[in-house]
Design an enzyme around this catalytic site. Structure first.
Site, PDB file in Angstrom:
ATOM      1  N   HIS A  49       0.822  -1.217   0.000  1.00 24.66           N
ATOM      2  CA  HIS A  49       0.000   0.000   0.000  1.00 24.66           C
ATOM      3  C   HIS A  49       0.849   1.257   0.000  1.00 24.66           C
ATOM      4  O   HIS A  49       0.379   2.331  -0.358  1.00 24.66           O
ATOM      5  CB  HIS A  49      -0.951   0.013   1.198  1.00 24.66           C
ATOM      6  CG  HIS A  49      -1.947  -1.093   1.151  1.00 24.66           C
ATOM      7  ND1 HIS A  49      -2.873  -1.221   0.132  1.00 24.66           N
ATOM      8  CD2 HIS A  49      -2.146  -2.157   1.967  1.00 24.66           C
ATOM      9  CE1 HIS A  49      -3.606  -2.304   0.349  1.00 24.66           C
ATOM     10  NE2 HIS A  49      -3.186  -2.888   1.442  1.00 24.66           N
ATOM     11  N   ARG A  74       7.536  -5.244   2.989  1.00 22.70           N
ATOM     12  CA  ARG A  74       6.243  -5.856   2.651  1.00 22.70           C
ATOM     13  C   ARG A  74       6.090  -5.767   1.145  1.00 22.70           C
ATOM     14  O   ARG A  74       6.064  -4.673   0.565  1.00 22.70           O
ATOM     15  CB  ARG A  74       5.071  -5.170   3.335  1.00 22.70           C
ATOM     16  CG  ARG A  74       3.755  -5.827   2.852  1.00 22.70           C
ATOM     17  CD  ARG A  74       2.589  -5.543   3.720  1.00 22.70           C
ATOM     18  NE  ARG A  74       2.031  -4.225   3.512  1.00 22.70           N
ATOM     19  CZ  ARG A  74       0.848  -3.839   4.017  1.00 22.70           C
ATOM     20  NH1 ARG A  74       0.129  -4.683   4.730  1.00 22.70           N
ATOM     21  NH2 ARG A  74       0.406  -2.621   3.806  1.00 22.70           N
ATOM     22  N   GLU A 153      -5.052 -12.187   7.102  1.00 18.50           N
ATOM     23  CA  GLU A 153      -5.952 -11.025   7.122  1.00 18.50           C
ATOM     24  C   GLU A 153      -7.278 -11.302   6.413  1.00 18.50           C
ATOM     25  O   GLU A 153      -7.968 -10.367   6.012  1.00 18.50           O
ATOM     26  CB  GLU A 153      -5.250  -9.784   6.547  1.00 18.50           C
ATOM     27  CG  GLU A 153      -4.477  -9.986   5.272  1.00 18.50           C
ATOM     28  CD  GLU A 153      -3.689  -8.740   4.852  1.00 18.50           C
ATOM     29  OE1 GLU A 153      -3.838  -7.667   5.446  1.00 18.50           O
ATOM     30  OE2 GLU A 153      -2.917  -8.858   3.871  1.00 18.50           O
ATOM     31  N   ASP A 179      -7.690  -5.316   7.204  1.00 23.09           N
ATOM     32  CA  ASP A 179      -8.316  -6.225   6.240  1.00 23.09           C
ATOM     33  C   ASP A 179      -9.117  -7.306   6.947  1.00 23.09           C
ATOM     34  O   ASP A 179     -10.199  -7.691   6.481  1.00 23.09           O
ATOM     35  CB  ASP A 179      -7.240  -6.865   5.337  1.00 23.09           C
ATOM     36  CG  ASP A 179      -6.930  -5.977   4.140  1.00 23.09           C
ATOM     37  OD1 ASP A 179      -7.885  -5.515   3.489  1.00 23.09           O
ATOM     38  OD2 ASP A 179      -5.752  -5.745   3.856  1.00 23.09           O
TER      39      ASP A 179
END
Ligand code: 3PY
Ligand code: MG
Length: 258
Positions: A49, A74, A153, A179
């Protein structure tokens, strides 16, 4: 970076270690270096993200290393090739989002661990120089000195948690509470602090403990980070740069405007 800094994350993680990682979503590597100089155990660069690109992640890992800290990256969803690449660039850990099946976990392990555990392809371009290892030492030690974390998630992921944890090469799981809250409410809300998420965090911790793997999670507030440490979580993300920037600006604005 010394081999000791490179290995610090893997060595410290586990047994309720309560490590805290910064979380950087802006692409400027200097920001990663700035965060790394705070009293944190690691810095995570977010390519899912966050706006961190391949080039800025590589430079960010360097800045974090200059500050004497290990980096975690990530990766974007399903982009396991980037996991190998970030390890080649000197990352000490990988967080992979949306690991929803045991097959996802196997693929993640395959791309992050050398044989016989996985199928990581040889070429630790920057990691080799950073650690000072010989090629043979790096080959023999990298699997144990780097950390592979599968994100839990979704409902699917929770349902196959034990199967994910059983995959050789998966060192632990990392809960994404936002999430997960969306999944558990069937799209009804995004609320990292929802009671259902809290129950899932307990469940994940217990399952990780039972097999001696790391339980990790993202905290959206300082209070939830403290609470996760108390529960016995091994690694907690202390919010992220955008949360911290907005919180800081709002706090200062509140005072300035009386
Ligand atoms: C989530 O909460 O879903 C995350 O992925 C944390 O960044
Ligand atoms: Mg998420």
């Amino acid at each position: 970076m010394s081999a000791a800094v490179y290995a610090a994350l893997a060595k410290a993680l586990g047994g309720g270690s309560g490590l805290l990682t910064g979380w950087v979503s802006m692409p400027d590597p200097l920001l990663a270096g700035l965060v790394a100089r705070e009293d944190l155990d690691a810095v995570t660069l977010d390519m899912q993200h966050g706006m961190v690109t391949t080039a800025s992640a590589v430079l960010g890992i360097g800045q974090v290393a200059l500050a004497g800290k290990p980096s975690i990256v990530r990766i974007p969803v399903g982009d396991f090739a980037t996991a190998s690449r970030m390890l080649d660039a000197g990352a000490s850990g990988i967080i992979a989002p949306m690991i929803n099946t045991v097959e996802d976990a196997r693929r993640l392990a395959a791309y992050t661990k050398y044989p016989p555990v996985g199928e990581r392809s040889w070429g630790p371009a920057i990691a080799l120089g950073m650690t000072g290892f010989t090629m043979t030492d790096y080959l023999k030690q990298a699997n144990g000195l780097t950390v592979t974390l599968a994100m839990v998630e979704t409902r699917e992921s929770l349902a196959v948690l034990d199967g994910i944890l059983a995959v050789d090469g998966i060192d632990g799981v990392f809960v994404g509470p936002s999430d997960l809250s969306i999944a558990l409410s069937d799209g009804g809300e995004v609320n990292a602090l929802a009671p259902g998420v809290s129950d899932a965090l307990d469940h994940v911790l217990a399952r990780c403990r039972s097999v001696g793997k790391a339980a990790c999670a993202f905290a959206t507030t300082a209070e939830s980070a403290r609470e996760l440490r108390k529960r016995g979580y091994d690694l907690i993300a202390l919010g992220n740069d955008t949360i911290q920037m907005r919180t800081g600006i709002r706090a200062m604005l509140g005072v300035a405007k009386g």
